[in-house]
Design an enzyme around this catalytic site. Structure first.
Site, PDB file in Angstrom:
ATOM      1  N   GLU A 192       4.585   6.187  -2.092  1.00 12.63           N
ATOM      2  CA  GLU A 192       5.469   5.600  -1.093  1.00 12.63           C
ATOM      3  C   GLU A 192       5.067   6.166   0.272  1.00 12.63           C
ATOM      4  O   GLU A 192       4.692   7.341   0.388  1.00 12.63           O
ATOM      5  CB  GLU A 192       6.928   5.959  -1.377  1.00 12.63           C
ATOM      6  CG  GLU A 192       7.437   5.486  -2.714  1.00 12.63           C
ATOM      7  CD  GLU A 192       8.109   4.124  -2.658  1.00 12.63           C
ATOM      8  OE1 GLU A 192       8.570   3.732  -1.574  1.00 12.63           O
ATOM      9  OE2 GLU A 192       8.177   3.465  -3.705  1.00 12.63           O
ATOM     10  N   CYS A 234       6.285   0.715  -0.492  1.00 16.76           N
ATOM     11  CA  CYS A 234       5.740   1.081  -1.796  1.00 16.76           C
ATOM     12  C   CYS A 234       4.299   0.596  -1.933  1.00 16.76           C
ATOM     13  O   CYS A 234       3.694   0.754  -2.989  1.00 16.76           O
ATOM     14  CB  CYS A 234       6.600   0.507  -2.926  1.00 16.76           C
ATOM     15  SG  CYS A 234       6.701  -1.305  -2.925  1.00 16.76           S
TER      16      CYS A 234
END
Length: 357
Positions: A349, A315
């Site tokens: 992501e 992330c």
């Protein structure tokens, strides 16, 4: 308008360029109505509650309250329930007195959990009124105030995600981490399954959460050893494992650092014994990691270097790039992707598959 996802792909390509010059796959999101979790301030005006958000969209850049009716990024089920909730509590001071925040947790399966947060203690009168509200709206409701949590029926929802032609059912607990964009989550899961391929050996997964990746990845391996430090996440994952009959998975309630110590024989852990896990019995070829924003600690990185393949979901591409400086000493990147989990923002992501040289 610039293609933000392409910009994300270009940025990742730049960050990992010392280790990879191939293409970066791109997985887009719906532009609106994609967010399954939402939190709003409740603003009271002339005796009525309204939804509000904080914004800095003004010439001075100051943080200001903006009253809203809905919010374009929330899932359609949240958008639909928002006006119904305000209409249902209208004039009911038991439910609105010192109510200052509301949190929605929606699912593709249809379950909905609403948490009402207060600046006062909640009593039996509130509980009775909240039960009537839950029945009227057909949702699950939780009440929270300082040092108080009232669960009327359950504090979780059940989600259903489709991956590679299979549907997996997950328990998502209020306050626990879940992926906020279900459509992109399905794409991430499918990408990870494709990266894993078919194996006759075992998988080690660190930071498994509620079993989001664990369940579909278990179809690709002989056995899965997964770790997660959060007790509530472990409980949710164990429910999901049983619900989906994934009987080749075992979970250890350990941090990544603790698991590294166990794998290296530095320490023995009673939690492993209680879970019936002997790490020496696993023939691990692949490791899957989806770490927090801070990335992976140095000792764990060194442990990962001992395995043939690493599937890394991140992330935070900056910490991914930093971790790759270590992993690329022993592995090469053979696959990379970006997933537009948060459209219209700088957050993204990323995923890479590394194979030992």
């Amino acid at each position: 308008m610039p293609n933000v996802l392409q910009q994300h792909a270009d940025k990742l390509k730049q960050l990992i360029a010392p280790h990879y010059q191939g293409e970066v796959e791109q997985f887009a999101s719906p532009s609106d109505a994609y967010r399954m979790r939402a939190e709003f301030r409740v603003w009271h005006q002339e005796g009525k509650p309204y939804y509000a958000v904080y914004t800095t969209d003004n010439p001075e850049g100051k943080r200001q309250v903006q009253i809203i009716d809905s919010w374009p990024i929330v899932h359609e089920s949240i958008a639909a329930i928002m006006p119904k909730l305000l209409a249902a509590v209208a004039g009911n001071t038991v439910l609105t007195h010192k109510w200052f925040q509301v949190e929605f947790l929606a699912t593709l399966s249809g379950d909905m959990l609403i948490t009402l947060v207060y600046h006062r203690a909640l009593d039996a009168e509130w509980e009775a009124a909240a039960r009537a509200l839950a029945a009227e709206l057909g949702v699950y409701i939780i009440g929270r105030s300082r040092k108080q949590k009232i669960v009327l029926s359950q504090d979780y929802v059940t989600e259903a995600l489709n991956v590679a032609g299979r549907t997996y059912r997950y328990r998502q607990i209020e306050g626990g981490f879940t992926q906020p964009n279900a459509w992109v989550c399905e794409k991430m899961l499918a990408w990870a399954v494709d990266a894993a391929g078919d194996n006759d050996r075992d998988l080690l997964e660190l930071y498994c959460g509620n079993g989001n990746f664990t369940l579909p990845l278990s179809r690709c391996f002989r056995q899965v050893l997964a770790t997660e430090i959060s007790k509530t996440s472990v409980q949710a994952a164990e429910w999901s494992i049983a619900e989906n009959s994934c009987d080749n998975i075992k979970i250890a309630r350990l941090s990544a650092e603790e698991l590294t110590e166990a794998m290296n024989g530095v320490r023995e852990f009673r939690r492993l014994q209680e879970a019936g896990i002997n790490v020496a019995e696993y023939d691990i070829s692949t490791v899957f990691v989806d770490p927090p924003r801070a990335g992976i600690d140095d000792d764990t990185l060194k442990m990962l270097q001992g395995f043939e393949r690493i599937i890394y979901i991140s992330c935070n591409p900056l910490t991914l790039a930093d971790n790759l400086n270590t992993l690329a000493q022993t592995h090469r990147i053979t696959k990379a992707a970006v997933f537009d989990q948060f459209p219209h923002t700088h957050h993204v992501e990323a995923g890479v598959l590394l194979e030992r040289v």
